[in-house]
Design a protein around this motif. Structure first.
Motif, PDB file in Angstrom:
ATOM      1  N   MET A   1      53.181 -14.980 -25.541  1.00 36.36           N
ATOM      2  CA  MET A   1      53.388 -14.160 -26.709  1.00 36.36           C
ATOM      3  C   MET A   1      52.101 -13.395 -27.000  1.00 36.36           C
ATOM      4  SD  MET A   1      54.732 -15.382 -30.379  1.00 36.36           S
ATOM      5  CE  MET A   1      55.461 -14.202 -31.439  1.00 36.36           C
ATOM      6  N   THR A   2      52.213 -12.119 -27.326  1.00 38.00           N
ATOM      7  CA  THR A   2      51.063 -11.279 -27.586  1.00 38.00           C
ATOM      8  C   THR A   2      50.515 -11.558 -28.979  1.00 38.00           C
ATOM      9  OG1 THR A   2      52.069  -9.572 -26.234  1.00 38.00           O
ATOM     10  CG2 THR A   2      50.268  -8.889 -27.658  1.00 38.00           C
ATOM     11  N   ALA A   3      49.185 -11.612 -29.084  1.00 29.96           N
ATOM     12  CA  ALA A   3      48.549 -11.848 -30.378  1.00 29.96           C
ATOM     13  C   ALA A   3      48.744 -10.634 -31.280  1.00 29.96           C
ATOM     14  CB  ALA A   3      47.071 -12.121 -30.181  1.00 29.96           C
ATOM     15  N   ALA A   4      48.842 -10.877 -32.583  1.00 29.18           N
ATOM     16  CA  ALA A   4      48.987  -9.783 -33.558  1.00 29.18           C
ATOM     17  C   ALA A   4      47.708  -8.962 -33.576  1.00 29.18           C
ATOM     18  CB  ALA A   4      49.258 -10.362 -34.945  1.00 29.18           C
ATOM     19  N   PRO A   5      47.838  -7.648 -33.767  1.00 26.52           N
ATOM     20  CA  PRO A   5      46.644  -6.810 -33.839  1.00 26.52           C
ATOM     21  C   PRO A   5      45.783  -7.203 -35.037  1.00 26.52           C
ATOM     22  CG  PRO A   5      48.664  -5.497 -34.082  1.00 26.52           C
ATOM     23  CD  PRO A   5      49.064  -6.921 -33.941  1.00 26.52           C
ATOM     24  N   TYR A  13      41.093   5.381 -46.419  1.00 25.51           N
ATOM     25  CA  TYR A  13      42.380   5.934 -46.843  1.00 25.51           C
ATOM     26  C   TYR A  13      42.391   7.440 -46.624  1.00 25.51           C
ATOM     27  CZ  TYR A  13      46.355   7.226 -49.737  1.00 25.51           C
ATOM     28  OH  TYR A  13      47.552   7.726 -50.170  1.00 25.51           O
ATOM     29  N   ALA A  14      43.441   7.921 -45.995  1.00 28.47           N
ATOM     30  CA  ALA A  14      43.674   9.354 -45.827  1.00 28.47           C
ATOM     31  C   ALA A  14      45.159   9.543 -45.572  1.00 28.47           C
ATOM     32  CB  ALA A  14      42.869   9.913 -44.659  1.00 28.47           C
ATOM     33  N   GLU A  15      45.772  10.472 -46.294  1.00 29.03           N
ATOM     34  CA  GLU A  15      47.179  10.771 -46.044  1.00 29.03           C
ATOM     35  C   GLU A  15      47.250  11.543 -44.743  1.00 29.03           C
ATOM     36  OE1 GLU A  15      49.024  12.560 -49.454  1.00 29.03           O
ATOM     37  OE2 GLU A  15      48.381  10.916 -50.755  1.00 29.03           O
ATOM     38  N   ARG A  16      47.766  10.895 -43.723  1.00 28.45           N
ATOM     39  CA  ARG A  16      47.834  11.501 -42.387  1.00 28.45           C
ATOM     40  C   ARG A  16      49.172  11.188 -41.751  1.00 28.45           C
ATOM     41  NH1 ARG A  16      43.042   8.439 -42.170  1.00 28.45           N
ATOM     42  NH2 ARG A  16      43.618   6.269 -42.227  1.00 28.45           N
ATOM     43  N   ASP A  17      49.763  12.216 -41.162  1.00 22.05           N
ATOM     44  CA  ASP A  17      51.040  12.078 -40.463  1.00 22.05           C
ATOM     45  C   ASP A  17      50.722  11.841 -38.998  1.00 22.05           C
ATOM     46  OD1 ASP A  17      53.519  12.244 -39.289  1.00 22.05           O
ATOM     47  OD2 ASP A  17      53.994  14.225 -40.081  1.00 22.05           O
ATOM     48  N   LEU A  18      51.067  10.666 -38.498  1.00 22.61           N
ATOM     49  CA  LEU A  18      50.791  10.325 -37.102  1.00 22.61           C
ATOM     50  C   LEU A  18      51.874  10.843 -36.159  1.00 22.61           C
ATOM     51  CD1 LEU A  18      49.612   6.635 -37.631  1.00 22.61           C
ATOM     52  CD2 LEU A  18      48.216   8.718 -37.575  1.00 22.61           C
ATOM     53  N   GLY A  19      52.912  11.455 -36.716  1.00 25.85           N
ATOM     54  CA  GLY A  19      54.007  11.952 -35.887  1.00 25.85           C
ATOM     55  C   GLY A  19      54.864  10.808 -35.390  1.00 25.85           C
ATOM     56  N   GLU A  20      55.368  10.956 -34.187  1.00 24.31           N
ATOM     57  CA  GLU A  20      56.230   9.945 -33.577  1.00 24.31           C
ATOM     58  C   GLU A  20      55.366   9.020 -32.720  1.00 24.31           C
ATOM     59  OE1 GLU A  20      59.282  10.913 -30.445  1.00 24.31           O
ATOM     60  OE2 GLU A  20      60.490  10.948 -32.266  1.00 24.31           O
ATOM     61  N   VAL A  21      55.434   7.730 -32.986  1.00 22.12           N
ATOM     62  CA  VAL A  21      54.585   6.776 -32.272  1.00 22.12           C
ATOM     63  C   VAL A  21      55.427   5.713 -31.572  1.00 22.12           C
ATOM     64  CG1 VAL A  21      52.656   7.105 -33.877  1.00 22.12           C
ATOM     65  CG2 VAL A  21      54.288   5.289 -34.298  1.00 22.12           C
ATOM     66  N   PRO A  22      54.942   5.199 -30.449  1.00 24.54           N
ATOM     67  CA  PRO A  22      55.669   4.138 -29.733  1.00 24.54           C
ATOM     68  C   PRO A  22      55.313   2.762 -30.292  1.00 24.54           C
ATOM     69  CG  PRO A  22      53.780   4.808 -28.463  1.00 24.54           C
ATOM     70  CD  PRO A  22      53.796   5.680 -29.692  1.00 24.54           C
ATOM     71  N   ALA A  23      55.554   2.546 -31.574  1.00 23.09           N
ATOM     72  CA  ALA A  23      55.189   1.289 -32.227  1.00 23.09           C
ATOM     73  C   ALA A  23      56.279   0.241 -32.060  1.00 23.09           C
ATOM     74  CB  ALA A  23      54.927   1.547 -33.707  1.00 23.09           C
ATOM     75  N   ASP A  24      55.888  -1.011 -32.117  1.00 24.09           N
ATOM     76  CA  ASP A  24      56.815  -2.125 -31.990  1.00 24.09           C
ATOM     77  C   ASP A  24      57.220  -2.579 -33.393  1.00 24.09           C
ATOM     78  OD1 ASP A  24      58.329  -4.204 -31.017  1.00 24.09           O
ATOM     79  OD2 ASP A  24      56.621  -5.510 -30.641  1.00 24.09           O
ATOM     80  N   PHE A  25      58.358  -2.089 -33.884  1.00 24.66           N
ATOM     81  CA  PHE A  25      58.869  -2.444 -35.208  1.00 24.66           C
ATOM     82  C   PHE A  25      60.212  -3.125 -35.051  1.00 24.66           C
ATOM     83  CE2 PHE A  25      55.528   0.070 -36.757  1.00 24.66           C
ATOM     84  CZ  PHE A  25      55.378  -0.209 -38.111  1.00 24.66           C
ATOM     85  N   SER A  26      60.528  -3.976 -35.996  1.00 23.96           N
ATOM     86  CA  SER A  26      61.818  -4.663 -35.979  1.00 23.96           C
ATOM     87  C   SER A  26      62.530  -4.411 -37.294  1.00 23.96           C
ATOM     88  CB  SER A  26      61.613  -6.168 -35.769  1.00 23.96           C
ATOM     89  OG  SER A  26      60.886  -6.712 -36.850  1.00 23.96           O
ATOM     90  N   PRO A  43      50.312   1.717 -37.121  1.00 26.85           N
ATOM     91  CA  PRO A  43      49.624   2.203 -35.926  1.00 26.85           C
ATOM     92  C   PRO A  43      48.217   2.729 -36.216  1.00 26.85           C
ATOM     93  CG  PRO A  43      51.527   3.584 -36.458  1.00 26.85           C
ATOM     94  CD  PRO A  43      51.507   2.482 -37.444  1.00 26.85           C
ATOM     95  N   CYS A  44      47.856   2.878 -37.480  1.00 30.91           N
ATOM     96  CA  CYS A  44      46.527   3.383 -37.823  1.00 30.91           C
ATOM     97  C   CYS A  44      45.558   2.241 -38.137  1.00 30.91           C
ATOM     98  CB  CYS A  44      46.627   4.347 -39.005  1.00 30.91           C
ATOM     99  SG  CYS A  44      45.076   5.183 -39.373  1.00 30.91           S
ATOM    100  N   CYS A  45      45.858   1.434 -39.169  1.00 27.92           N
ATOM    101  CA  CYS A  45      44.938   0.350 -39.555  1.00 27.92           C
ATOM    102  C   CYS A  45      45.338  -0.990 -38.945  1.00 27.92           C
ATOM    103  CB  CYS A  45      44.837   0.237 -41.074  1.00 27.92           C
ATOM    104  SG  CYS A  45      46.290  -0.511 -41.885  1.00 27.92           S
ATOM    105  N   ARG A  46      46.511  -1.058 -38.345  1.00 29.16           N
ATOM    106  CA  ARG A  46      47.048  -2.246 -37.683  1.00 29.16           C
ATOM    107  C   ARG A  46      47.398  -3.390 -38.642  1.00 29.16           C
ATOM    108  NH1 ARG A  46      42.872  -0.377 -34.826  1.00 29.16           N
ATOM    109  NH2 ARG A  46      41.487  -2.128 -35.190  1.00 29.16           N
ATOM    110  N   GLY A  47      47.481  -3.089 -39.945  1.00 27.05           N
ATOM    111  CA  GLY A  47      47.890  -4.093 -40.923  1.00 27.05           C
ATOM    112  C   GLY A  47      49.387  -4.338 -40.860  1.00 27.05           C
ATOM    113  N   ARG A  48      49.820  -5.527 -41.200  1.00 29.54           N
ATOM    114  CA  ARG A  48      51.254  -5.866 -41.234  1.00 29.54           C
ATOM    115  C   ARG A  48      51.900  -5.086 -42.369  1.00 29.54           C
ATOM    116  NH1 ARG A  48      54.911  -7.621 -37.921  1.00 29.54           N
ATOM    117  NH2 ARG A  48      56.567  -8.784 -38.908  1.00 29.54           N
ATOM    118  N   THR A  49      52.986  -4.401 -42.088  1.00 33.01           N
ATOM    119  CA  THR A  49      53.659  -3.582 -43.093  1.00 33.01           C
ATOM    120  C   THR A  49      55.158  -3.821 -43.028  1.00 33.01           C
ATOM    121  OG1 THR A  49      53.933  -1.307 -43.922  1.00 33.01           O
ATOM    122  CG2 THR A  49      53.706  -1.560 -41.550  1.00 33.01           C
ATOM    123  N   ALA A  50      55.799  -3.752 -44.176  1.00 37.18           N
ATOM    124  CA  ALA A  50      57.249  -3.934 -44.251  1.00 37.18           C
ATOM    125  C   ALA A  50      57.795  -3.034 -45.351  1.00 37.18           C
ATOM    126  CB  ALA A  50      57.601  -5.390 -44.541  1.00 37.18           C
TER     127      ALA A  50
END
Length: 122
Positions: A1-5, A13-26, A43-50
């Motif tokens: 199992m891969t470790a969490a980032p 903090y900066a409002e930035r649009d990363l566009g379309e990213v190949p992120a692993d979301f469920s 995909p920017c700060c690597r924090g857990r988000t929901a």
């Protein structure tokens, strides 16, 4: 199992649009059965988000009226929010220089998740 980032708490903090990213979301059904929860790592700060999206109400997320305006997209009642919605960093950590009136507590990034199953985006 891969470790969490590792969450980069120093991301400014900066409002930035990363566009379309190949992120692993469920996605999973919310506790009340009337919502879908989309979760993963920013995909920017690597924090857990929901983010919770109410079924049949596209673009609602968890932030109320302002979120509906920010996320507004035409979608069917059963549309998959992972494929149709813009996600915002909601890691819950107030990153450096985050304004007091920020709608989402996180690094300010937004993105869409690339549909890697079909080899392209929506």
């Amino acid at each position: 199992m891969t470790a969490a980032p590792v969450h980069d708490f120093a991301t400014v903090y900066a409002e930035r649009d990363l566009g379309e990213v190949p992120a692993d979301f469920s996605r999973r059904t919310g506790p009340d059965g009337r919502a879908v929860v989309v979760e993963g790592h920013c995909p920017c700060c690597r924090g857990r988000t929901a983010t919770e999206f109410r079924r049949g109400v596209p673009g609602t997320g968890t932030k109320g009226v302002l979120s509906r305006l920010l996320h507004r997209t035409p979608a069917a009642d059963d549309a998959d929010p992972l494929a149709t919605e813009v996600l915002f960093c909601e890691c819950g950590y107030p990153h450096p220089r985050q304004p007091a009136d920020a709608v989402f507590v996180g690094c300010g990034a937004s993105w869409r998740v690339r549909d890697t199953a079909s080899g392209g985006g929506p």
